[in-house]
Design a protein around this motif. Structure first.
Motif, mmCIF file in Angstrom:
data_model
loop_
_atom_site.group_PDB
_atom_site.id
_atom_site.type_symbol
_atom_site.label_atom_id
_atom_site.label_comp_id
_atom_site.label_asym_id
_atom_site.label_seq_id
_atom_site.Cartn_x
_atom_site.Cartn_y
_atom_site.Cartn_z
ATOM 1 N N SER A 118 52.859 37.424 49.470
ATOM 2 C CA SER A 118 54.197 37.969 49.726
ATOM 3 C C SER A 118 54.452 39.306 49.063
ATOM 4 O O SER A 118 54.929 40.251 49.699
ATOM 5 C CB SER A 118 55.266 36.974 49.241
ATOM 6 O OG SER A 118 55.147 35.747 49.890
ATOM 7 N N GLU A 119 54.183 39.390 47.760
ATOM 8 C CA GLU A 119 54.541 40.580 46.987
ATOM 9 C C GLU A 119 53.488 41.679 47.059
ATOM 10 O O GLU A 119 53.682 42.764 46.516
ATOM 11 C CB GLU A 119 54.802 40.199 45.520
ATOM 12 C CG GLU A 119 53.558 39.961 44.684
ATOM 13 C CD GLU A 119 52.829 38.640 44.917
ATOM 14 O OE1 GLU A 119 51.987 38.295 44.070
ATOM 15 O OE2 GLU A 119 53.066 37.958 45.939
ATOM 16 N N PRO A 139 60.065 36.404 58.340
ATOM 17 C CA PRO A 139 60.615 35.060 58.219
ATOM 18 C C PRO A 139 60.415 34.509 56.805
ATOM 19 O O PRO A 139 59.312 34.559 56.269
ATOM 20 C CB PRO A 139 59.825 34.240 59.243
ATOM 21 C CG PRO A 139 59.217 35.244 60.166
ATOM 22 C CD PRO A 139 59.012 36.477 59.354
ATOM 23 N N HIS A 140 61.489 33.988 56.234
ATOM 24 C CA HIS A 140 61.432 33.546 54.835
ATOM 25 C C HIS A 140 60.443 32.421 54.597
ATOM 26 O O HIS A 140 59.954 32.249 53.486
ATOM 27 C CB HIS A 140 62.831 33.148 54.338
ATOM 28 C CG HIS A 140 63.379 31.927 54.997
ATOM 29 N ND1 HIS A 140 63.066 30.658 54.575
ATOM 30 C CD2 HIS A 140 64.215 31.786 56.050
ATOM 31 C CE1 HIS A 140 63.697 29.782 55.347
ATOM 32 N NE2 HIS A 140 64.395 30.444 56.240
ATOM 33 N N ALA A 167 60.087 39.153 46.603
ATOM 34 C CA ALA A 167 59.348 40.138 47.411
ATOM 35 C C ALA A 167 60.102 40.448 48.701
ATOM 36 O O ALA A 167 60.215 41.615 49.101
ATOM 37 C CB ALA A 167 57.944 39.629 47.725
ATOM 38 N N ALA A 168 60.630 39.430 49.343
ATOM 39 C CA ALA A 168 61.398 39.637 50.573
ATOM 40 C C ALA A 168 62.724 40.322 50.265
ATOM 41 O O ALA A 168 63.147 41.235 50.983
ATOM 42 C CB ALA A 168 61.627 38.303 51.267
ATOM 43 N N TRP A 169 63.383 39.890 49.205
ATOM 44 C CA TRP A 169 64.671 40.461 48.832
ATOM 45 C C TRP A 169 64.551 41.965 48.582
ATOM 46 O O TRP A 169 65.460 42.742 48.904
ATOM 47 C CB TRP A 169 65.213 39.752 47.597
ATOM 48 C CG TRP A 169 66.567 40.229 47.183
ATOM 49 C CD1 TRP A 169 66.849 41.089 46.162
ATOM 50 C CD2 TRP A 169 67.814 39.898 47.778
ATOM 51 N NE1 TRP A 169 68.196 41.311 46.089
ATOM 52 C CE2 TRP A 169 68.819 40.588 47.072
ATOM 53 C CE3 TRP A 169 68.181 39.087 48.854
ATOM 54 C CZ2 TRP A 169 70.160 40.485 47.397
ATOM 55 C CZ3 TRP A 169 69.527 38.989 49.167
ATOM 56 C CH2 TRP A 169 70.493 39.679 48.449
ATOM 57 N N GLY A 173 67.307 44.946 52.599
ATOM 58 C CA GLY A 173 68.321 45.851 53.119
ATOM 59 C C GLY A 173 67.937 46.442 54.464
ATOM 60 O O GLY A 173 68.796 46.832 55.243
ATOM 61 N N ASP A 174 66.647 46.493 54.743
ATOM 62 C CA ASP A 174 66.166 47.113 55.966
ATOM 63 C C ASP A 174 65.468 46.147 56.924
ATOM 64 O O ASP A 174 65.346 46.425 58.108
ATOM 65 C CB ASP A 174 65.187 48.240 55.621
ATOM 66 C CG ASP A 174 65.855 49.323 54.798
ATOM 67 O OD1 ASP A 174 66.929 49.791 55.197
ATOM 68 O OD2 ASP A 174 65.306 49.692 53.747
ATOM 69 N N ALA A 175 64.976 45.035 56.399
ATOM 70 C CA ALA A 175 64.252 44.070 57.237
ATOM 71 C C ALA A 175 65.079 42.797 57.375
ATOM 72 O O ALA A 175 65.938 42.504 56.551
ATOM 73 C CB ALA A 175 62.900 43.741 56.603
#
Length: 194
Positions: A118-119, A139-140, A167-169, A173-175
């Motif tokens: 993820s990261e 997708p989370h 990593a997702a957070w 803002g854009d994804a």
């Protein structure tokens, strides 16, 4: 799933290689991740979307060193006009690969990114896709990583699920990062649209 969300034109399957999803060094929850990734691949194929499997070429002696058991892709590839394997040597799937020209040439406007870690490779690939102007869906529940061990005097161990969420957070803002894998929709790219 909302009908207002446009479908993705490509699925980027990042480093779903045996070293990361099988055996004692598999990411936590690997079985569920594999099920969701296989479902994403099947639905993308049915819709005529591009499916791109990114395969990391690790350094000599690493778990994903080329042509070792851990380097092999775990899920079957149906190579053809809409499904490809692109090997890479960096976290970012676009760096020094043909991924950008493949997506651009096919008229892709939106990508869904899944896989491991993820990261690292997932986030790096998603960030570059955003920078290139693609709509990005992350997708989370379709990306994973390892726990981060404790660092004495700095922090306790960080569970893998928290690492993936952070990593997702970091790109949220854009994804689109809150959508579950089951809600992702696919469509064939409009050739030449970009």
């Amino acid at each position: 799933m909302t009908d207002a969300a446009p479908p993705s034109h490509a699925l980027l399957v990042v480093d779903v290689q045996k070293a990361g999803v099988t055996g004692g060094r598999a990411v936590p929850g690997a079985a569920g991740l594999l099920d969701r990734t296989a479902d994403l691949i099947a639905r993308a194929r049915r819709a005529g979307a591009l499916v791109v499997h990114l395969q990391n070429d690790g350094a000599p002696g690493s778990d994903d060193e080329p042509h070792t058991p851990g380097w092999a892709l775990h899920l079957p590839v149906e190579a053809g006009p809409t499904e490809f394997v692109i090997r890479k040597t960096r976290d970012d799937g676009f760096a020094q690969t043909s991924l950008g020209s493949l997506l651009s040439g096919a008229g892709v406007e939106a990508v869904t990114v899944c896989g491991v870690m993820s990261e690292m490779c997932v986030q790096a690939t998603a960030r570059t896709a955003l920078a290139l102007g693609y709509r990005v869906v992350l997708p989370h529940d379709a990306h994973a990583t390892q726990d981060i061990p404790a660092a004495p005097g700095i922090s306790a161990a960080v569970p893998a699920a928290v690492v993936s969420r952070v990593a997702a957070w970091a790109i949220s803002g854009d994804a689109e990062v809150t959508v579950p894998a089951a809600d992702v929709r696919f469509a064939a790219p409009r050739t030449g649209a970009r």
